[in-house]
Motif scaffolding. Structure first.
Motif, short mmCIF file in Angstrom:
data_model
loop_
_atom_site.label_atom_id
_atom_site.label_comp_id
_atom_site.label_asym_id
_atom_site.label_seq_id
_atom_site.Cartn_x
_atom_site.Cartn_y
_atom_site.Cartn_z
N VAL A 47 0.78 -1.36 0.14
CA VAL A 47 0.43 0.18 -0.13
C VAL A 47 0.82 0.98 -0.33
O VAL A 47 0.19 2.46 -0.79
N ALA A 48 1.10 1.93 1.19
CA ALA A 48 2.40 2.15 1.30
C ALA A 48 3.87 2.43 1.94
O ALA A 48 4.34 1.64 2.73
N ALA A 49 4.99 3.36 2.11
CA ALA A 49 5.84 2.56 2.62
C ALA A 49 6.31 4.38 2.78
O ALA A 49 6.35 5.10 2.37
N THR A 56 10.67 10.53 2.66
CA THR A 56 10.33 10.23 0.99
C THR A 56 9.58 8.92 1.55
O THR A 56 8.70 7.88 2.51
N THR A 57 8.53 9.08 0.47
CA THR A 57 7.17 8.04 0.99
C THR A 57 6.98 6.97 -0.71
O THR A 57 7.32 7.88 -1.56
N THR A 68 -1.91 8.41 2.92
CA THR A 68 -0.88 9.39 3.09
C THR A 68 -0.74 8.87 4.01
O THR A 68 -1.27 8.22 5.13
N ILE A 69 0.44 8.17 3.76
CA ILE A 69 1.52 7.98 5.49
C ILE A 69 2.52 8.55 5.87
O ILE A 69 3.03 9.89 5.24
N SER A 70 2.20 8.44 6.90
CA SER A 70 3.26 9.47 7.74
C SER A 70 4.01 9.33 8.82
O SER A 70 3.31 7.17 9.76
N ARG A 71 4.71 9.27 9.46
CA ARG A 71 5.37 8.90 10.88
C ARG A 71 5.91 9.99 11.79
O ARG A 71 5.77 11.18 11.09
N HIS A 79 1.48 6.24 10.62
CA HIS A 79 -0.38 6.85 10.59
C HIS A 79 -0.18 6.28 8.85
O HIS A 79 0.49 6.67 7.82
N LEU A 80 -1.88 6.02 8.64
CA LEU A 80 -1.73 6.02 7.13
C LEU A 80 -3.55 6.99 7.41
O LEU A 80 -4.35 6.10 8.13
N GLN A 81 -3.29 7.98 6.64
CA GLN A 81 -4.92 8.24 6.43
C GLN A 81 -5.00 7.89 5.24
O GLN A 81 -4.57 7.90 3.98
N MET A 82 -6.50 7.48 5.33
CA MET A 82 -7.18 6.74 4.14
C MET A 82 -8.66 7.56 3.80
O MET A 82 -9.44 7.95 4.65
N ASN A 83 -8.29 8.51 2.28
CA ASN A 83 -9.78 9.24 2.30
C ASN A 83 -10.18 8.56 0.78
O ASN A 83 -9.45 8.43 0.45
N ILE A 84 -11.35 9.24 0.42
CA ILE A 84 -12.27 8.37 -0.54
C ILE A 84 -12.25 7.13 -0.62
O ILE A 84 -11.99 6.29 -1.57
N LEU A 85 -12.71 6.68 0.68
CA LEU A 85 -12.65 5.20 0.34
C LEU A 85 -13.18 4.93 -0.20
O LEU A 85 -14.52 4.70 -0.56
N LYS A 86 -13.10 3.05 -1.30
CA LYS A 86 -13.37 2.62 -1.92
C LYS A 86 -14.21 0.91 -1.55
O LYS A 86 -13.51 0.70 -0.41
N PRO A 87 -14.94 0.28 -2.03
CA PRO A 87 -15.44 -0.89 -1.89
C PRO A 87 -14.28 -1.80 -1.64
O PRO A 87 -13.48 -2.80 -1.34
N GLU A 88 -13.26 -1.65 -2.75
CA GLU A 88 -12.33 -2.20 -2.85
C GLU A 88 -11.20 -2.00 -2.49
O GLU A 88 -9.71 -2.98 -2.48
N ASP A 89 -11.16 -1.19 -1.19
CA ASP A 89 -10.50 -0.76 -0.17
C ASP A 89 -10.16 -1.48 0.65
O ASP A 89 -9.40 -2.01 2.04
N THR A 90 -11.07 -2.63 0.82
CA THR A 90 -11.50 -3.37 2.59
C THR A 90 -11.03 -4.50 2.34
O THR A 90 -10.30 -5.56 1.45
#
Length: 123
Positions: A47-49, A56-57, A68-71, A79-90
């Protein structure tokens, strides 16, 4: 290093969720961190690193512009901020720690894994 992820739950399409992962038992700032997910019936995917300092992300194409990943190295959390979520993000979302100061989508470069937290996006 022990990792504890939290923040999952049920959210509607278009909604937002913030996942957190707390680390203990090591020097957090010496680990690159990543988030992966495993949708139902599928393999685990990147997903993210983020690098040690957070400078660097990297994101999977499917989440770019929405997640958005942050630390916070002072609090040993990522943290992983997840916006505009879709069913396929399940999926079950996992945080992971790598001893390498780089962003990588390769699962085998991560030595430590959290227990996972379930995010369900309803349509």
């Amino acid at each position: 290093v022990q990792l504890q992820a939290c923040g999952g739950g049920l959210v509607q399409t278009g909604g937002s969720v913030r996942l957190s992962c707390a680390a203990s038992g090591g020097t957090f700032s010496n680990f690159g961190m990543g988030w992966f997910r495993q949708p139902p019936g599928k393999e685990r995917e990147f997903v993210a690193a983020i690098t040690w300092s957070g400078g660097t992300t990297s994101y999977a194409d499917s989440v770019k512009g929405r997640f958005t990943i942050s630390r916070d190295n002072a609090k040993n959390t990522v943290h992983l901020q997840m916006n505009i979520l879709k069913p396929e993000d399940t999926a079950v979302y996992y945080c992971a720690a790598s001893p390498y100061n780089l962003v990588t989508s390769t699962l085998t470069w991560y030595n430590y894994w959290g227990q996972g937290t379930l995010v369900t996006v309803s349509s």
